[in-house]
Design an enzyme around this catalytic site. Structure first.
Site, short mmCIF file in Angstrom:
data_model
loop_
_atom_site.label_atom_id
_atom_site.label_comp_id
_atom_site.label_asym_id
_atom_site.label_seq_id
_atom_site.Cartn_x
_atom_site.Cartn_y
_atom_site.Cartn_z
N LYS B 96 37.29 48.05 35.45
CA LYS B 96 36.92 46.63 35.45
C LYS B 96 35.47 46.58 35.00
CE LYS B 96 36.27 42.68 38.43
NZ LYS B 96 35.19 42.56 39.37
N GLY B 157 31.40 34.97 44.38
CA GLY B 157 31.09 34.66 45.78
C GLY B 157 30.81 33.19 46.06
N ALA B 184 36.64 36.14 40.33
CA ALA B 184 35.39 35.60 40.88
C ALA B 184 35.41 34.10 41.07
CB ALA B 184 34.19 35.96 40.02
N GLY B 185 34.78 33.68 42.16
CA GLY B 185 34.53 32.26 42.42
C GLY B 185 35.58 31.56 43.25
N ASN B 206 37.35 38.73 46.52
CA ASN B 206 36.80 39.62 47.54
C ASN B 206 36.15 38.82 48.67
OD1 ASN B 206 35.55 41.64 49.02
ND2 ASN B 206 34.63 42.65 47.31
N THR B 207 35.07 38.11 48.35
CA THR B 207 34.30 37.42 49.39
C THR B 207 35.16 36.47 50.23
OG1 THR B 207 32.44 37.49 47.88
CG2 THR B 207 32.21 36.08 49.79
#
Lengths: 331, 257
Positions: B96, B157, B184-185, B206-207
């Site tokens: 990635k 995040g 992301a986001g 993830n976050t």
């Protein structure tokens, strides 16, 4: 009953104190030449902050952390019970909101309340969280005071003694070697931490301050004579002697954001070590015949040391079968 | 079912492995949501001499596919070096690719990204580029050899969801056969479902899971939402309309009165 303790970090010393207080004859063997010279607890912030820690810890840490504050009050003279403060930069208000949601026993402060509590931070923060029942101590002084207390009780603390379980001529052995015991406890992993010790006469703080940030969380713990302990990074590796430029940059940037006066502070010390942790980041007692392993205190050596020491003492003295006592599978 | 570089998967949720309260909770979250691909960073954990081996072994021990990433790399050179290390550590050609252009927004350096992707594709890597929703950029990445695209939803995040659904829709329309992974986001399962409803193949996050109050339950919530969003896309949703369309007959009522 006689007990030998291997390792004079915070785990070994708290175990020794708890046993001595119950009339057990204890000996301590430490392989390094002086208190703290090979112990990760030497680099601890010394925050006794069970409610703050519950942001990312299990309930067990909160339940057992609370009792440690009283224990330290009885065994050291340098406990500061002023609570702790959690702040964030304006743009990270989402993160402090999250922190408030995930923790308890705090109250919101406005800008003037923060100024009243910490005059040097006046005008810098509009909102903060105050955890009134938390405390902090000077971790190094506390370790030295425990050694002093043990000496006053005629406990033999032998430095420069590298010893194995088989060499100990006692009823029980408590292995408190932290990450040094990883060959006996193969699930143990290291979590690297990096810290800085700064000296500044331009600013003073009365309590531990945490700066919440999505990427660079920081805490600053004030110590006597203008010293500040800045910590600490959390990196999933077991490197004990190397701070990266990035980590230093992050720690210092966060301190500078808390107060620009830290920009002129003197860097007295750079500390790096590895926290011993199991996969759930909770401490464990494990028994193998008459050896009890006390390990996995992760970043909670001071917060959970007294509690785990009491459980260890009970396990030995009462031969109790605690949930926390797991049979040890030695490799 | 998502298919990346000729490997097929049942689950369109991909998880990051950072910021969890503990490795045990990370493991539970993965198991509970039946995630089949996790991404792992190497740049910082490597230390001076591959000191992160324990953590990487734990990730490998999960027995699922690992997509190593080049998070925290700000230059082509760093990203390429980290990719090579990842290939050794995880024994995989997958990477990635993140080449970060701004430390505040963590948005990709799109010029460095194309250059690093070209180098790595030529070197036999199977590259998953973390990119924006820009169509021309996507085309360049495909030209240099990428066979998967990972457009951001919004900054890493931030939890803002899809900042530009139109851009994602355009990517989908222009490259109907290229796997699209929203990377992301994403903050909420509904946002992940929206990405899937637009026809994306998968969502990586993830976050939103790791920093939630209950990562294990939240991971499952995301897996369910992603599955629902995919099913909705495949079922050809109705178009929006400016007026109500009653589902029961109105004949016989004086609706024009």
């Amino acid at each position: 009953m006689t007990v030998s303790i291997i390792g004079a970090g915070v785990a070994g010393l708290t175990c020794a104190c708890v046993l001595v207080d119950q009339g057990v004859s204890v000996k301590i063997y430490e392989q390094s030449d002086a208190i703290g010279s090979n112990a990760c607890s030497w680099y601890a912030g010394g925050m006794l902050a069970p409610w703050c820690e519950s942001e990312s810890s299990e309930q067990w840490v909160l339940d057992h952390g609370i009792e440690s504050i009283e224990w330290w009050d009885q065994h050291t003279s340098n406990l500061t019970k002023n609570g702790s403060l959690v702040l964030s930069m304006q743009r990270d208000k989402r993160d402090i909101q999250r922190y408030a949601t995930l923790t308890e026993n705090h109250r919101w402060l406005n800008g003037s309340e923060i100024s009243e509590m910490e005059p040097d931070l006046s005008g810098r923060f509009e909102r903060g969280l105050f955890y009134a029942d938390e405390a902090h101590l000077d971790s190094r002084l506390a370790l030295q005071q425990l050694v002093g207390y043990l000496s006053s009780k005629n406990v033999d603390v032998q430095f420069d003694r590298s010893i194995t379980v088989n060499d100990c001529n006692s009823d029980y052995v408590i292995d408190c070697r932290g990450y040094g015991a990883r060959h006996d406890l193969p699930e143990l992993r290291g979590v690297k931490g990096e810290m800085l010790l700064l000296k500044s006469n331009d600013i003073s703080l009365s309590r531990a301050v945490r700066l919440v940030h999505p990427r660079y969380p920081l805490y600053i713990v004030p110590r006597a004579e203008g010293l500040f302990m800045l910590g600490a990074t959390m990196i999933e590796n077991d490197e004990r002697h190397r701070i990266s430029a990035r980590s230093m940059l992050e720690l210092l940037s966060a301190a500078y954001a808390l107060h620009p006066a830290f920009g002129e502070a003197e860097i007295l010390e750079i500390g790096v070590d590895v926290r011993p942790a199991f996969s759930n980041n909770l401490p464990q007692l494990r028994r193998n015949k008459n050896t009890l392993y006390v390990n996995g205190l992760y970043r909670h050596g001071f917060l959970l040391g007294p509690a785990i020491a009491k459980l260890a003492a009970q396990a030995i003295l009462d031969e109790s079968k605690f949930l926390e006592v797991k049979p040890c599978a030695l490799s | 079912m998502p298919n990346f570089y000729n490997v097929e998967f049942d689950n369109a949720l991909l998880l990051g492995t950072a910021q969890y309260p503990s490795p045990a909770i990370l493991t539970d979250a993965i198991r509970h949501s039946q995630v089949q691909i996790v991404t792992a960073s190497l740049r910082r954990e490597a230390g001076g001499s591959g000191a992160g081996q324990n953590f990487w072994d734990m990730i490998k021990g999960l027995g699922i596919r690992v997509l190593p990433n080049t998070a925290s790399c700000y230059s082509v050179k760093e990203a390429v070096t980290t990719a090579h290390m990842a290939r050794e550590v995880f024994d995989t050609r997958w990477i990635k690719l993140e080449v970060i252009g701004n430390s505040d927004t963590l948005q990709p350096d799109i010029f460095g990204l194309v250059e690093a992707a070209r180098i790595l594709c030529e070197d036999g890597f199977e590259v998953f580029p973390y990119t924006t929703e820009d169509l021309v950029l996507a085309d360049k990445l495909l030209q240099v050899g990428c066979e998967v695209l990972m457009p951001w939803g919004s900054p890493i995040g931030s939890g803002r969801g899809l900042n530009n659904p139109y851009g994602i829709r355009t990517l989908r329309a222009h490259f109907p056969d290229v796997p699209l992974i929203i990377d992301a986001g994403i903050g909420l399962p509904s946002q992940a479902a929206q990405a899937m409803e637009l026809g994306c193949d998968a969502v990586l996050l993830n976050t939103a899971v790791a920093k939630s109050g209950d990562p294990v339950t939240m991971a499952k919530a995301f897996a369910d939402a992603i599955s629902a969003g995919r099913a909705a896309f495949l079922s050809t949703p109705i178009e929006m309309s400016d007026m109500a369309q009653p589902s029961t007959p109105v004949i016989g009522k004086a609706f024009l009165a």
